[in-house]
Enzyme design. Structure first.
Site, mmCIF file in Angstrom:
data_model
loop_
_atom_site.group_PDB
_atom_site.id
_atom_site.type_symbol
_atom_site.label_atom_id
_atom_site.label_comp_id
_atom_site.label_asym_id
_atom_site.label_seq_id
_atom_site.Cartn_x
_atom_site.Cartn_y
_atom_site.Cartn_z
ATOM 1 N N ARG A 71 0.815 -1.225 0.000
ATOM 2 C CA ARG A 71 0.000 0.000 0.000
ATOM 3 C C ARG A 71 0.848 1.274 0.000
ATOM 4 O O ARG A 71 0.393 2.332 0.443
ATOM 5 C CB ARG A 71 -0.983 0.007 1.172
ATOM 6 C CG ARG A 71 -1.962 -1.159 1.161
ATOM 7 C CD ARG A 71 -3.163 -0.928 2.051
ATOM 8 N NE ARG A 71 -4.038 -2.086 2.032
ATOM 9 C CZ ARG A 71 -4.022 -3.056 2.950
ATOM 10 N NH1 ARG A 71 -3.167 -2.999 3.944
ATOM 11 N NH2 ARG A 71 -4.849 -4.068 2.857
ATOM 12 N N LYS A 112 2.923 11.048 -11.908
ATOM 13 C CA LYS A 112 2.184 10.078 -12.713
ATOM 14 C C LYS A 112 2.984 8.784 -12.815
ATOM 15 O O LYS A 112 4.167 8.809 -13.174
ATOM 16 C CB LYS A 112 1.936 10.622 -14.119
ATOM 17 C CG LYS A 112 0.745 11.543 -14.221
ATOM 18 C CD LYS A 112 0.418 11.783 -15.694
ATOM 19 C CE LYS A 112 -0.762 12.709 -15.858
ATOM 20 N NZ LYS A 112 -1.080 12.940 -17.285
ATOM 21 N N GLU A 172 9.682 17.459 -25.801
ATOM 22 C CA GLU A 172 8.980 17.865 -24.578
ATOM 23 C C GLU A 172 9.484 19.224 -24.089
ATOM 24 O O GLU A 172 8.725 20.005 -23.526
ATOM 25 C CB GLU A 172 9.151 16.812 -23.470
ATOM 26 C CG GLU A 172 8.526 15.452 -23.780
ATOM 27 C CD GLU A 172 6.997 15.404 -23.595
ATOM 28 O OE1 GLU A 172 6.386 16.431 -23.238
ATOM 29 O OE2 GLU A 172 6.423 14.332 -23.829
ATOM 30 N N LYS A 181 7.101 22.348 -15.469
ATOM 31 C CA LYS A 181 6.328 21.178 -15.066
ATOM 32 C C LYS A 181 5.862 21.327 -13.615
ATOM 33 O O LYS A 181 4.700 21.081 -13.299
ATOM 34 C CB LYS A 181 7.172 19.913 -15.226
ATOM 35 C CG LYS A 181 6.476 18.635 -14.784
ATOM 36 C CD LYS A 181 5.813 17.884 -15.911
ATOM 37 C CE LYS A 181 4.970 16.727 -15.427
ATOM 38 N NZ LYS A 181 5.129 15.511 -16.188
ATOM 39 N N HIS A 189 -0.312 10.335 -29.133
ATOM 40 C CA HIS A 189 -0.669 9.026 -28.573
ATOM 41 C C HIS A 189 -1.406 8.160 -29.596
ATOM 42 O O HIS A 189 -1.190 6.959 -29.662
ATOM 43 C CB HIS A 189 -1.551 9.192 -27.332
ATOM 44 C CG HIS A 189 -0.774 9.510 -26.088
ATOM 45 N ND1 HIS A 189 -1.373 9.977 -24.941
ATOM 46 C CD2 HIS A 189 0.544 9.424 -25.809
ATOM 47 C CE1 HIS A 189 -0.454 10.165 -24.011
ATOM 48 N NE2 HIS A 189 0.724 9.853 -24.518
ATOM 49 N N GLU A 221 -4.646 16.226 -12.542
ATOM 50 C CA GLU A 221 -5.109 16.533 -13.899
ATOM 51 C C GLU A 221 -6.614 16.692 -13.989
ATOM 52 O O GLU A 221 -7.292 16.017 -14.764
ATOM 53 C CB GLU A 221 -4.620 15.454 -14.885
ATOM 54 C CG GLU A 221 -4.721 15.922 -16.336
ATOM 55 C CD GLU A 221 -3.973 15.027 -17.306
ATOM 56 O OE1 GLU A 221 -2.922 14.489 -16.935
ATOM 57 O OE2 GLU A 221 -4.456 14.880 -18.442
ATOM 58 N N ASN A 265 -0.573 18.144 -22.214
ATOM 59 C CA ASN A 265 -0.862 17.174 -23.270
ATOM 60 C C ASN A 265 -0.818 17.789 -24.664
ATOM 61 O O ASN A 265 -1.239 17.155 -25.628
ATOM 62 C CB ASN A 265 -2.223 16.529 -23.024
ATOM 63 C CG ASN A 265 -2.240 15.741 -21.727
ATOM 64 O OD1 ASN A 265 -1.261 15.097 -21.386
ATOM 65 N ND2 ASN A 265 -3.332 15.824 -20.999
ATOM 66 N N HIS A 316 8.562 8.392 -28.382
ATOM 67 C CA HIS A 316 7.496 9.241 -27.833
ATOM 68 C C HIS A 316 7.620 10.691 -28.304
ATOM 69 O O HIS A 316 6.653 11.282 -28.791
ATOM 70 C CB HIS A 316 7.522 9.164 -26.299
ATOM 71 C CG HIS A 316 6.485 10.011 -25.632
ATOM 72 N ND1 HIS A 316 5.133 9.755 -25.760
ATOM 73 C CD2 HIS A 316 6.581 11.112 -24.838
ATOM 74 C CE1 HIS A 316 4.447 10.659 -25.073
ATOM 75 N NE2 HIS A 316 5.305 11.490 -24.500
ATOM 76 N N ARG A 373 -3.518 21.063 -15.823
ATOM 77 C CA ARG A 373 -2.447 20.122 -16.135
ATOM 78 C C ARG A 373 -2.613 19.517 -17.529
ATOM 79 O O ARG A 373 -1.644 19.069 -18.145
ATOM 80 C CB ARG A 373 -2.404 19.006 -15.075
ATOM 81 C CG ARG A 373 -1.234 18.045 -15.257
ATOM 82 C CD ARG A 373 -1.005 17.181 -14.023
ATOM 83 N NE ARG A 373 0.058 16.210 -14.264
ATOM 84 C CZ ARG A 373 0.661 15.518 -13.313
ATOM 85 N NH1 ARG A 373 0.320 15.675 -12.063
ATOM 86 N NH2 ARG A 373 1.619 14.662 -13.602
ATOM 87 N N HIS A 422 -0.046 15.632 -27.449
ATOM 88 C CA HIS A 422 -0.129 14.253 -26.969
ATOM 89 C C HIS A 422 -1.383 13.524 -27.442
ATOM 90 O O HIS A 422 -1.359 12.316 -27.618
ATOM 91 C CB HIS A 422 -0.044 14.216 -25.435
ATOM 92 C CG HIS A 422 1.359 14.373 -24.926
ATOM 93 N ND1 HIS A 422 2.103 15.505 -25.178
ATOM 94 C CD2 HIS A 422 2.162 13.550 -24.197
ATOM 95 C CE1 HIS A 422 3.309 15.362 -24.622
ATOM 96 N NE2 HIS A 422 3.373 14.197 -24.022
#
Lengths: 369, 369
Positions: free
Chosen positions: B125, B147, B189, B231, B256, B241, B249, B269, B245, B252
């Site tokens: 946990r 993330k 990026e 960032k 993606h 997000e 993207n 990427h 935030r 992206h």
């Protein structure tokens, strides 16, 4: 008697620094519109097939917008609290194109609650969650406080998260179809709360154990409500089990070791915890923390509830294997000291970071029947 | 030029309501005692074998108590950002009897960071986590903001958590052994941050792109530092997000879709994101939000960095498949509307919840070369 009247409802609010949610208790399930506890329009209800067949008509969703409801069925049993069930929930959500604003509903006992809660916490980095516990064990314990987990082949509850639901909806009338052994197992956790910090509740339980065993609605409602309030009070001050929440592990250090050594097949959770509480009580007595009389009262109430109070010798468990297993328990943060929860009296549990191993060994040696 | 001088160090604090941690940048790795950023005595370093061989001597642990350090090696490549690698980390921790107060260290690029962060968030946990990113992509993006994720056979990054580390330790000298293509991919990026909200940084990048490509220490340090600050500023106000935030993207949504349709095998990427940013820019231009001149500047800087700016026709990707894929993106919360990040100018990104599909289709149709 301080019963809650039949039909009386209650809301227990659980408040954390950055999240709060209600435990709704006392009303029949169909009185709640589940859409009120979620902002989503996509619901995935995780349950067992038989619970679906018995109770699906009780789940009510009323919304001015179109909503999507799907069911995901998990096989019953602790053996299915594992990665395969988790993957089934996640894959179904992905296949159904469930979005990051969807809501998972755990409709079942502790296994369903733990798997669904864990799935909700990791699906697209976290979706909404509603807990609807259907066993007494899950109603008084596992559905509250945000612990989620699956077992790993190498250890129970080793993989999981802390993840709070939007709401916990408790309908004790669902317990009518619960097998007797599950009811009895759940009572172990109820008695645990009394032992931890509520001596008057212990006396109440002692006087009302038969009413609980015959599923008297008022008695069950009172016991579940009281237990939820104890759980809420403890988890609120220690969400991530850094301190006082460990008190809830009374009987669990020993109980978990027993469960692990018998592959979770010989004892229901509450049964193992019952034996664990007797061992904790006996260790406390040996350390002159409680009297023989107090210890006897604890053994008696557990027996009256129909719970085991000693380890079945025919299982062939050795003391050494139990000791080894105790040190593997993940609640033991330090590798060299044995942390246990002991009693200074009925209603007075405390945490002992470094329990005398010799006393534990001696007590374990005399805990077989 | 506003360079940070060689060797100058900096600490960027990331502050959330209930957690804060430093991004340490500018010094060589061996200057940091990693024990200062953890209360644990058990460390599991997750990395690739070649990074271990190159840099393990740079990791320094100095503690007055005995500490335990183990390594877990993950295979390289996006294909290994999957359940099998996750299980490897978790099983190794369990086998080594790592406790709930242990610390996982992600020592690698984005794949290592995402897997290790996810593993740390669910092992017992949640255990402590230190991120030591070794690629430019992970130094400016994935190691910051919490993330974590693994891919599911049915979707990228579908399973994961938000989980903040105790510290992010960035040593840009590690980039010296990074393959050129990875360096170029990471620059996508960096350019993204400039496009989102820093026009002066865009101009700086335009003037210094060659220094970055030749890995000039001062230039790299400045660009990484600047990117980290962007960032940090965005994730601090929107950890999970829910709003702003999403600006991160930019490029992206389209990127993606491209990555997914080519099974993550054809584009790195940053390459896919570069094409995605050109598409977002072109859509913005068609909607008269930016000028042709601004669009051209964006295409030019990406080309100068060595990044692709159009989709390779020989891959046989259809516009319809791209559109379908766009609607599957998990960042699209609503199923009927296409959410994209567009530009009102260089350094002025914004979120459009309902992008005109016809314009997107038209732009996609002209994005092949």
């Amino acid at each position: 008697m301080p019963y809650i009247e039949r039909g009386q409802s209650d809301i227990i609010n659980v408040e954390f620094s950055n999240h709060q949610y209600p435990i709704l208790i006392g009303k029949s399930l169909e009185n709640y519109n589940l859409c009120e506890y979620s902002s989503s329009h996509q619901f995935l209800i995780v349950t067992h097939k038989n619970l679906h067949d018995l109770y699906s008509s009780k789940l009510r969703f009323s919304s001015p917008i179109d909503i999507e409801i799907n069911w995901c069925f998990i096989e019953e049993g602790e053996i299915h609290k594992a990665n395969d069930s988790l993957q089934k929930v996640l894959s179904q959500a992905i296949k159904l194109k469930y979005r990051r604003n969807s809501c998972f509903i755990a409709f079942g006992g502790g296994v369903i609650g733990d798997i669904t809660g864990f799935a909700a916490s990791i699906y697209q980095r976290g979706v909404e969650l509603i807990q609807i516990p259907t066993t007494i064990l899950s109603q008084v314990d596992s559905s509250i406080g945000g612990k989620t987990a699956i077992n790993h082949p190498l250890g129970k509850n080793m993989i999981g998260t802390f993840y709070q639901p939007n709401a916990v909806v408790i309908d004790t009338s669902l317990l009518e179809t619960l097998p007797k052994s599950e009811l009895v197992s759940g009572l172990a956790e109820v008695i645990k709360y009394a032992l931890i910090n509520d001596a008057p509740f212990f006396d109440w339980l002692d006087a009302n154990i038969d009413n609980l065993l015959t599923r008297d609605t008022s008695a069950i409602n009172y016991a579940v409500n009281k237990s939820c309030k104890h759980k809420q009070a403890i988890v609120e001050v220690d969400e991530k089990e850094k301190g006082v929440r460990a008190l809830l592990n009374l009987g669990h250090t020993f109980g978990h070791a027993l469960e692990a050594l018998t592959n979770y097949e010989k004892y229901l959770h509450g049964e193992a915890i019952s034996i664990g509480m007797v061992i904790a009580s006996e260790v406390s007595k040996r350390m002159s923390l409680i009297t023989q009389e107090e210890h006897n009262k604890i053994v008696v109430i557990l027996k009256k509830a129909g719970l085991p109070v000693s380890i079945d010798s025919s299982l062939g468990i050795s003391i050494d294997s139990l000791i080894n297993q105790l040190f593997l328990d993940k609640k033991n943060v330090k590798s060299s000291a044995l942390k246990t929860i002991l009693l200074k009296g009925i209603g007075k549990a405390f945490i002992l970071e470094d329990t005398p191993i010799e006393i534990v060994k001696d007590v374990l040696g005399k805990s077989f029947s």
